[in-house]
Design a protein around this motif. Sequence first.
Motif: not given
Length: 387
Positions: A285-302
């Motif tokens: 389940p901790h991997a989902f936190r990385k995916w959630h954050r990295s998916s957002a980072a690919r779209r915008s730093p904000e």
Amino acid sequence: MSERLCLKLEQWPALDRAAWELALEGDDEDLELPGARHRISRETLLSYATGYGHYLAFLARTGELVQGEMPVERATPARLNKWLLSLRERSLAPTALRQYLVNCHAALRLMAPHADLLWMRRPGGRSLKRAIPGKPKSTVAHDVADVLPHVQRLHASALVQEDSPDRRQALRDVALIGILLMRAPRVGSLVEMLMDEHIWQTSDELWNVRFPSEDTKADTPIDYPLDEECSGWLIDYLRLARAGFPYAGRSEHLWMGMKGPMTREGIQRICERRTLEWLGKPYGPHAFRKWHRSSAARRSPELAFDASQVQGNSVEVSAEHYAEANSLHAALRHARNLKAMRRQLGIKTAASARPRRGAASKSGLAAKMDGPHPAAPSPRQRRSPRP
């Protein structure tokens, strides 16, 4: 006792046990600092006691467990180095070695708050990560948009099935993994979720999730709405699945299993089983936190900063994630600019200049077919003629 890897609290020497109990309850004369039991979670205190219990068991095995010593007197660099060597002989990962030292240090800090124990966290003036370096792990940060279709297919297949334990588990897994993908809470927060306290439905049939401060790692409340699709998954789990689990009528916990409320280990197994089926590799389940954050980072730093805040991270950690996303987007912009400049100037890269597969280069077959080429002019010949 000398063969044990970890001494339980009731097996600790009397002075250590008394110091630990005093740290938990607090000193009546020091009212400004409440006892650790009132400001640290039970699970965290247990991990601290376990780390110190491992150290005491090592001292007992080596004959250095002196009954008359105070806890802070037991912690010497020589003994800690021997303990670390014994842990290395068990082939533990560097992260596990560091965690043992961190937990032992935290327990000693509680029992001796005024002692100087910084050297345990910074041996030789270095951080534990530099003192006990680990090997880089290769991991894939999957995009949330790539994983969602797997969840949608599992949901669609579960809806057309007859009521059965497999169907109820599938609907539960869809709602659970859907929340992990869309909001990425910590697994400890998921385990504590209650029906009437952590979720409620708004007038537009969307659901909200709330984690009080005592159910988050950073001690800050987290409150967010679920989107329409994720709310639908939660509704189907509550309407079609949850009541069919054994013991569901006896518990207010949201996530139910066949043996009662879900545990950390149960959620871990669910995530690993489903991701192995979908992605060919098990992820916790901790991997989902990385995916959630990295998916957002690919779209915008904000968005990376916002995602980190939604996950309950501190402002410092959120700012660090924002800086990393800024660096990522700066590198991507630089790559695009270089590509555009090469195209504008007609500069070929090594990949574009490489002959295509199946095509002969001019220095090979094509050169022979074209016949002999004139020799290149010498530097003297390239000069302009004198007037």
